[in-house]
Design a protein around this motif. Structure first.
Motif, PDB file in Angstrom:
ATOM      1  N   ALA A 290       0.847  -1.200   0.000  1.00  0.00           N
ATOM      2  CA  ALA A 290       0.000   0.000   0.000  1.00  0.00           C
ATOM      3  C   ALA A 290       0.880   1.247   0.000  1.00  0.00           C
ATOM      4  CB  ALA A 290      -0.902  -0.004   1.238  1.00  0.00           C
ATOM      5  N   MET A 291       0.797   2.028  -1.111  1.00  0.00           N
ATOM      6  CA  MET A 291       1.719   3.156  -1.258  1.00  0.00           C
ATOM      7  C   MET A 291       1.138   4.497  -0.831  1.00  0.00           C
ATOM      8  SD  MET A 291       3.280   2.160  -4.933  1.00  0.00           S
ATOM      9  CE  MET A 291       4.027   3.749  -5.136  1.00  0.00           C
ATOM     10  N   ASP A 292      -0.112   4.758  -1.268  1.00  0.00           N
ATOM     11  CA  ASP A 292      -0.612   6.124  -1.082  1.00  0.00           C
ATOM     12  C   ASP A 292      -2.140   6.121  -1.184  1.00  0.00           C
ATOM     13  OD1 ASP A 292      -0.495   8.837  -0.707  1.00  0.00           O
ATOM     14  OD2 ASP A 292       0.242   9.313  -2.719  1.00  0.00           O
ATOM     15  N   ILE A 293      -2.742   7.239  -0.821  1.00  0.00           N
ATOM     16  CA  ILE A 293      -4.170   7.444  -1.069  1.00  0.00           C
ATOM     17  C   ILE A 293      -4.258   8.535  -2.137  1.00  0.00           C
ATOM     18  CG2 ILE A 293      -6.433   8.013  -0.064  1.00  0.00           C
ATOM     19  CD1 ILE A 293      -5.284   5.845   1.617  1.00  0.00           C
ATOM     20  N   ALA A 294      -4.984   8.284  -3.223  1.00  0.00           N
ATOM     21  CA  ALA A 294      -5.128   9.277  -4.290  1.00  0.00           C
ATOM     22  C   ALA A 294      -6.200  10.285  -3.891  1.00  0.00           C
ATOM     23  CB  ALA A 294      -5.513   8.568  -5.587  1.00  0.00           C
ATOM     24  N   PRO A 295      -6.197  11.481  -4.522  1.00  0.00           N
ATOM     25  CA  PRO A 295      -7.200  12.499  -4.170  1.00  0.00           C
ATOM     26  C   PRO A 295      -8.640  12.006  -4.310  1.00  0.00           C
ATOM     27  CG  PRO A 295      -5.469  13.480  -5.487  1.00  0.00           C
ATOM     28  CD  PRO A 295      -5.196  12.000  -5.463  1.00  0.00           C
ATOM     29  N   ASP A 296      -8.884  11.031  -5.192  1.00  0.00           N
ATOM     30  CA  ASP A 296     -10.267  10.530  -5.319  1.00  0.00           C
ATOM     31  C   ASP A 296     -10.612   9.519  -4.228  1.00  0.00           C
ATOM     32  OD1 ASP A 296      -8.878   8.270  -6.048  1.00  0.00           O
ATOM     33  OD2 ASP A 296      -9.696   8.143  -8.079  1.00  0.00           O
ATOM     34  N   GLY A 297      -9.676   9.239  -3.343  1.00  0.00           N
ATOM     35  CA  GLY A 297      -9.961   8.337  -2.220  1.00  0.00           C
ATOM     36  C   GLY A 297      -9.534   6.903  -2.474  1.00  0.00           C
ATOM     37  N   SER A 298      -9.056   6.616  -3.689  1.00  0.00           N
ATOM     38  CA  SER A 298      -8.635   5.232  -3.968  1.00  0.00           C
ATOM     39  C   SER A 298      -7.271   4.964  -3.333  1.00  0.00           C
ATOM     40  CB  SER A 298      -8.598   4.975  -5.477  1.00  0.00           C
ATOM     41  OG  SER A 298      -7.691   5.854  -6.096  1.00  0.00           O
ATOM     42  N   LEU A 299      -7.004   3.665  -3.133  1.00  0.00           N
ATOM     43  CA  LEU A 299      -5.729   3.257  -2.533  1.00  0.00           C
ATOM     44  C   LEU A 299      -4.746   2.945  -3.661  1.00  0.00           C
ATOM     45  CD1 LEU A 299      -4.275   2.391   0.166  1.00  0.00           C
ATOM     46  CD2 LEU A 299      -5.152   0.089  -0.278  1.00  0.00           C
ATOM     47  N   VAL A 300      -3.572   3.579  -3.625  1.00  0.00           N
ATOM     48  CA  VAL A 300      -2.563   3.315  -4.658  1.00  0.00           C
ATOM     49  C   VAL A 300      -1.682   2.173  -4.161  1.00  0.00           C
ATOM     50  CG1 VAL A 300      -0.747   4.310  -6.100  1.00  0.00           C
ATOM     51  CG2 VAL A 300      -2.552   5.796  -5.149  1.00  0.00           C
ATOM     52  N   ILE A 301      -1.645   1.095  -4.944  1.00  0.00           N
ATOM     53  CA  ILE A 301      -0.858  -0.071  -4.502  1.00  0.00           C
ATOM     54  C   ILE A 301       0.183  -0.461  -5.564  1.00  0.00           C
ATOM     55  CG2 ILE A 301      -2.702  -1.117  -3.112  1.00  0.00           C
ATOM     56  CD1 ILE A 301      -2.823  -3.073  -5.778  1.00  0.00           C
ATOM     57  N   LYS A 302       1.198  -1.169  -5.105  1.00  0.00           N
ATOM     58  CA  LYS A 302       2.130  -1.793  -6.051  1.00  0.00           C
ATOM     59  C   LYS A 302       1.857  -3.283  -5.938  1.00  0.00           C
ATOM     60  CE  LYS A 302       6.465  -0.233  -6.656  1.00  0.00           C
ATOM     61  NZ  LYS A 302       7.861  -0.006  -6.241  1.00  0.00           N
ATOM     62  N   ASP A 303       1.471  -3.930  -7.071  1.00  0.00           N
ATOM     63  CA  ASP A 303       1.124  -5.353  -6.971  1.00  0.00           C
ATOM     64  C   ASP A 303       2.373  -6.231  -7.010  1.00  0.00           C
ATOM     65  OD1 ASP A 303       1.881  -5.676  -9.582  1.00  0.00           O
ATOM     66  OD2 ASP A 303      -0.159  -5.777 -10.390  1.00  0.00           O
ATOM     67  N   ASP A 304       2.174  -7.557  -6.923  1.00  0.00           N
ATOM     68  CA  ASP A 304       3.351  -8.435  -6.805  1.00  0.00           C
ATOM     69  C   ASP A 304       4.188  -8.504  -8.086  1.00  0.00           C
ATOM     70  OD1 ASP A 304       1.372  -9.776  -8.062  1.00  0.00           O
ATOM     71  OD2 ASP A 304       1.111 -11.330  -6.503  1.00  0.00           O
ATOM     72  N   LYS A 305       3.666  -7.906  -9.198  1.00  0.00           N
ATOM     73  CA  LYS A 305       4.506  -7.812 -10.412  1.00  0.00           C
ATOM     74  C   LYS A 305       5.190  -6.453 -10.499  1.00  0.00           C
ATOM     75  CE  LYS A 305       1.301 -10.762 -12.944  1.00  0.00           C
ATOM     76  NZ  LYS A 305       0.033 -10.435 -12.232  1.00  0.00           N
ATOM     77  N   GLY A 306       5.021  -5.648  -9.453  1.00  0.00           N
ATOM     78  CA  GLY A 306       5.675  -4.339  -9.431  1.00  0.00           C
ATOM     79  C   GLY A 306       4.887  -3.250 -10.136  1.00  0.00           C
ATOM     80  N   GLU A 307       3.657  -3.550 -10.543  1.00  0.00           N
ATOM     81  CA  GLU A 307       2.846  -2.525 -11.235  1.00  0.00           C
ATOM     82  C   GLU A 307       2.014  -1.724 -10.241  1.00  0.00           C
ATOM     83  OE1 GLU A 307       0.328  -3.936 -14.451  1.00  0.00           O
ATOM     84  OE2 GLU A 307       1.968  -5.292 -15.021  1.00  0.00           O
ATOM     85  N   CYS A 308       1.910  -0.409 -10.501  1.00  0.00           N
ATOM     86  CA  CYS A 308       1.101   0.436  -9.615  1.00  0.00           C
ATOM     87  C   CYS A 308      -0.341   0.501 -10.124  1.00  0.00           C
ATOM     88  CB  CYS A 308       1.668   1.848  -9.583  1.00  0.00           C
ATOM     89  SG  CYS A 308       3.185   1.900  -8.662  1.00  0.00           S
ATOM     90  N   LYS A 309      -1.269   0.414  -9.207  1.00  0.00           N
ATOM     91  CA  LYS A 309      -2.693   0.447  -9.567  1.00  0.00           C
ATOM     92  C   LYS A 309      -3.451   1.228  -8.504  1.00  0.00           C
ATOM     93  CE  LYS A 309      -3.091  -4.162 -11.487  1.00  0.00           C
ATOM     94  NZ  LYS A 309      -3.300  -5.505 -11.026  1.00  0.00           N
ATOM     95  N   ASN A 310      -4.641   1.689  -8.890  1.00  0.00           N
ATOM     96  CA  ASN A 310      -5.528   2.291  -7.889  1.00  0.00           C
ATOM     97  C   ASN A 310      -6.647   1.301  -7.611  1.00  0.00           C
ATOM     98  OD1 ASN A 310      -4.095   4.437  -9.233  1.00  0.00           O
ATOM     99  ND2 ASN A 310      -5.387   5.806  -8.022  1.00  0.00           N
TER     100      ASN A 310
END
Ligand code: BT5
Length: 325
Positions: A290-310
């Motif tokens: 779990a990396m960050d919270i985006a302004p829209d309230g979604s959780l910014v994550i880095k998945d196990d392949k190293g990709e960032c997603k909301n």
């Protein structure tokens, strides 16, 4: 009339006879007895003596509209309160009131819920007299996608209200669980009625375990303020603190139309950030960071392949990899 009886009892320093109350308020003695019985069932400690009459000894932890309204210092939030001793779900009641045109800021409070709801059809344990089971009706002019920002705000404000009233170190587990020492003390369920591009009404349902002493066996991750703090808390002070904090932030949010007014405070209180987490959907379970919270309230994550997603609340549950948070 019940409120008049209560106000009259509050004015008295000593016992007052049923006869004196009935002549002062113009109600029969049987009528007075009926109101006293109702007040007792709401939690007022009223001593009755056949010789001396009635005396209000204490107002321990009553959360009726009269008691909450008498300490509330808000402009519009909680100016209309609907209280029930027992109800199926405060969210269901609030949705009905909203459909019938209830004003923004209307609050529904119950002492017990028989069908308290969590997200995605889950249940919410809401026994009598121990917690805050409350729903707030809002009518912001926002698009449906922005509603989750308000649930984050409500979570943040309840977390802050708990800290102020109890001094306990409450934290937020994204998006909306409030936890203390790794266990859940509060959950929030937001429901909305909307068109494609406009929200009609939002119902913020908030459940806080305040003085709960024990939980059903399956709720191994639940705790209460009382269990954590080692004392009993007065629920209406927490309701008051929350409604006041939330009103101030909500007004600012509506003016600025942006979560930036509270996002930094949210992140500071969020235990999910900087952790390895499990993301649980109905189909699968993934681990991520779990990396960050985006302004829209979604959780910014880095998945196990190293990709960032909301990821967005609603469809997922988040857990710590090793524990509940
Ligand atoms: C929530 O859902 O946490 C939202 C709870 C919202 C309750 C309020 S009370 C007032 C209003 N009226 C309603 O009918 N509801 C709202 P969720 O994240 O899905 O969590 C639900 C899960 O929490 C359940 O599956 C249980 O595992 C657990 N749970 C149930 N009751 C609990 C309790 N009292 N304390 C802690 N955990 C509980």
């Amino acid at each position: 009339m019940k409120d008049k009886v209560l106000a009259f009892l509050k004015e008295q320093k000593d016992y007052i006879s049923g006869e004196a109350i009935s002549s002062r308020l113009g109600v029969t003695r049987a009528g007075i007895w009926k109101h006293i019985k109702k007040l007792k069932s709401e939690g007022y400690y009223i001593e009755s003596s056949t010789k001396k009459g009635y005396r209000l000894m204490d107002t321990p932890d009553v959360i009726t509209e009269t008691e909450v309204a008498s300490i509330l210092n808000t402009d519009f939030l909680g100016r209309h309160i609907y209280y029930a001793e027992e109800i199926d779900s405060t969210n269901e009641k609030a949705k009905m009131l909203a459909r019938n045109g209830a004003e923004e800021g209307t609050v529904v409070i119950a002492d017990k819920q028989t069908m308290g709801k969590g997200r995605l059809g889950k249940y919410w344990d809401s026994p009598k007299g121990t917690g805050i089971w409350m729903s707030v009706i809002l009518r912001p002019s926002i698009v449906p996608g922005e509603a989750s920002q308000l649930t984050l705000l409500a979570g943040l404000n309840m977390c802050e209200a708990i800290q102020r009233v109890t001094g306990l170190e409450s934290k937020i587990k994204w998006p909306n669980d409030i936890v203390i020492a790794g266990k859940k003390v509060c959950g929030i369920l937001t429901e909305m009625s909307a068109e494609m591009d406009q929200v009609n009404s939002i119902v913020l349902g908030i459940g806080v375990n305040v003085n709960t002493k024990s939980f059903p066996k399956d709720l191994t991750h639940a705790t209460s303020l009382s269990l954590e703090g080692g004392r009993v808390y007065t629920r209406r002070y927490l309701i008051k603190e929350f409604l006041q904090l939330f009103e101030a932030d909500y007004i600012r949010y509506k003016q600025e139309k942006s979560s930036s007014t509270f996002l930094e405070r949210y992140k500071k209180n969020c235990v999910t950030l900087g952790q390895d987490i499990k993301i649980i959907t109905t189909e699968a379970e993934h681990t991520a960071y779990a990396m960050d919270i985006a302004p829209d309230g979604s959780l910014v994550i880095k998945d196990d392949k190293g990709e960032c997603k909301n990821i967005f609340s609603g469809e997922v549950s988040v857990r710590g990899v090793y524990d509940y948070i």
